[in-house]
Design a protein around this motif. Structure first.
Motif, short mmCIF file in Angstrom:
data_model
loop_
_atom_site.label_atom_id
_atom_site.label_comp_id
_atom_site.label_asym_id
_atom_site.label_seq_id
_atom_site.Cartn_x
_atom_site.Cartn_y
_atom_site.Cartn_z
N ASP A 1 0.85 -1.19 0.00
CA ASP A 1 0.00 0.00 0.00
C ASP A 1 0.89 1.25 0.00
OD1 ASP A 1 -2.16 1.67 0.14
OD2 ASP A 1 -2.85 1.00 2.12
N MET A 2 0.73 2.08 -1.02
CA MET A 2 1.52 3.30 -1.09
C MET A 2 1.10 4.23 0.06
SD MET A 2 3.29 2.60 -3.65
CE MET A 2 2.99 0.88 -4.04
N LYS A 11 2.35 1.47 8.69
CA LYS A 11 2.45 2.79 8.06
C LYS A 11 2.97 3.86 9.00
CE LYS A 11 -0.72 2.51 4.27
NZ LYS A 11 0.22 3.12 3.31
N ASP A 60 -3.29 2.37 -5.87
CA ASP A 60 -2.09 2.36 -5.01
C ASP A 60 -2.05 1.20 -4.02
OD1 ASP A 60 -4.07 3.28 -3.18
OD2 ASP A 60 -2.52 4.25 -2.00
MG LIG Z 1 -2.48 3.93 0.14
#
Ligand SMILES: [Mg+2]
Length: 430
Positions: free
Chosen positions: A27-28, A174, A120
């Motif tokens: 996941d970007m 993240k 993304d």
């Molecule tokens: Mg993302």
């Protein structure tokens, strides 16, 4: 951009046994904002918000912007109030898609087992790639390093034995992190998370569960499948939630690249104001769109009707449905309603106020039919399931079966051999 809850406690070393952990979720990080910063390096470290115009919503926000309480889907006007010094940029989908395509090409060099979820985000099943690669984490690390080096964009990677845990791992890694959750730790990991972490549990479902005294996955894990079914009112959802509480998920990674839309349109032999002729054509186009969706194993949430006027200008109107569809019997009534809305006339009008040159239907908001089963909205289904809804559901299932039968007849005898319940046959389109 994900707004799902994270938990700092799970962002830790869970061990290094990668046995069976062949699912990667990539996941970007703040993708649109990261793309903008990549081409405007002077914006690095600043609160960058993608979305302009006071009636628009935020499409993405850099992590600096998020510290001001800015989230995706928030009104841009609110974001401006919270962060007046923020840098607000318009969405440039073409540019983000161009970068996305290159990132996906990079992933495809590892394996073709990629399920693209959005521009993304993707799942990868790396089991076959392990003949050439040392480990799933070596693949994850390489992708992260390449994406950073080539595109100046960071991404987060979750590694686990199934899609559910891989996705939760990347969310909690993240920004710019990687988290491996060994198979033996799946249940412990997910039980540390709030119930809202499970995809499909939105605010309304979470509130519903809270009234039953269930706020965490840990509390959910103490319930039996039938107790969960009592709460959700759906055996199917209860089953996937019961599995989820044990860190289990039976969905497979299905190689898939999302198509943006599937459409069908025709130009009339002569410009027409005959509403019967136009609706018959919409029926025919709905039929083609639905057959095409089923053929590709997709379902659609948004239906758009498009018309072209005598002066060659176009008008379109779209409607997003609560539940995704793949049948003409569901698409056509929406397309027809939209037509009369575009023409600003009663749906009983036999003559349209202006002549039309072309009409068509398209379906967007596409997702694979197979994987949409888990996601759908507990939100929707938690409503009181009255008898009318149940029978409407049964009718929909019957119609779907009927249309599937048509698919196989058409496959055998040709496309134009049969139509379902068309009231007037569309004039042979040019
Ligand atoms: Mg993302």
């Amino acid at each position: 951009m994900s707004t799902s809850p994270r938990s700092l406690a799970v962002k830790r070393d869970w061990g290094h046994d990668e046995t069976g952990c062949t699912v990667l979720h990539i996941d970007m990080d703040a993708f649109y904002a990261s793309c903008e910063i990549a081409r405007h390096p002077e914006l690095k470290g600043k609160p960058v918000i993608i979305g302009t115009g006071n009636r628009a919503v935020v499409s993405a926000a850099s992590y600096e912007a998020r510290t001001y309480g800015i989230n995706s889907a928030m009104a841009v006007a609110t974001a401006r109030r919270r962060c007046p010094q923020g840098i607000f940029l318009p969405v440039d989908m073409q540019y983000y898609r161009a970068i996305s395509r290159q990132i996906f090409a990079l992933m495809a060099s590892v394996t073709d087992q990629i399920e693209q979820v959005s521009v993304d985000e993707a799942y990868m099943n790396v089991s076959q790639a392990l003949r050439r690669w040392e480990s799933p984490s070596a693949i994850g690390a390489w992708i992260r390093q390449q994406v950073q080096k080539k595109f100046n964009v960071t991404c987060s990677v979750g590694i686990a034995a199934n899609k559910l845990i891989a996705k939760l791992a990347s969310t909690n890694a993240k920004p710019d992190g990687m988290l491996l959750v060994p198979l033996s730790q799946h249940a412990t990991f997910i039980r540390m998370l709030p119930l809202r972490s499970i995809p499909g549990i939105g605010p309304a479902s979470a509130e519903h569960f809270r009234r039953w005294g269930v706020e965490t996955v840990e509390e959910l894990s103490h319930l039996s499948e039938s107790q969960i079914a009592q709460i959700t009112g759906s055996a199917l959802q209860a089953h996937s939630l019961w599995l989820a509480a044990q860190g289990r998920d039976e969905r497979k990674v299905i190689p898939h690249t999302p198509e943006k839309s599937i459409g069908s349109e025709r130009t009339f032999a002569q410009d027409t104001t005959d509403s019967t002729e136009v609706t018959a054509l919409l029926r025919h186009c709905s039929d083609e769109v639905a057959a095409s969706l089923r053929k590709r194993g997709l379902v659609a949430r948004t239906i758009t009707t498009k018309v072209r006027h005598s002066d060659l200008s176009y008008s379109t109107k779209a409607h997003t449905l609560e539940a995704p569809v793949d049948t003409a019997s569901a698409i056509y009534p929406v397309a027809k309603k939209l037509l009369f809305a575009i023409m600003k006339t009663e749906s009983t009008a036999s003559v349209l106020p202006q002549p039309l040159r072309l009409a068509g239907v398209s379906a967007s908001g596409l997702s694979p039919a197979k994987t949409t089963a888990l996601q759908p909205s507990l939100e929707l289904d938690l409503g009181d399931e009255d008898e009318e809804e149940v029978s409407a559901h049964t009718d929909a299932t019957k119609l779907r079966t009927a249309e599937k039968t048509l698919d196989s007849i058409r496959d055998k005898y040709g496309k134009n051999v049969i139509h379902l319940g068309t009231t007037a046959k569309a004039k042979k389109p040019l």
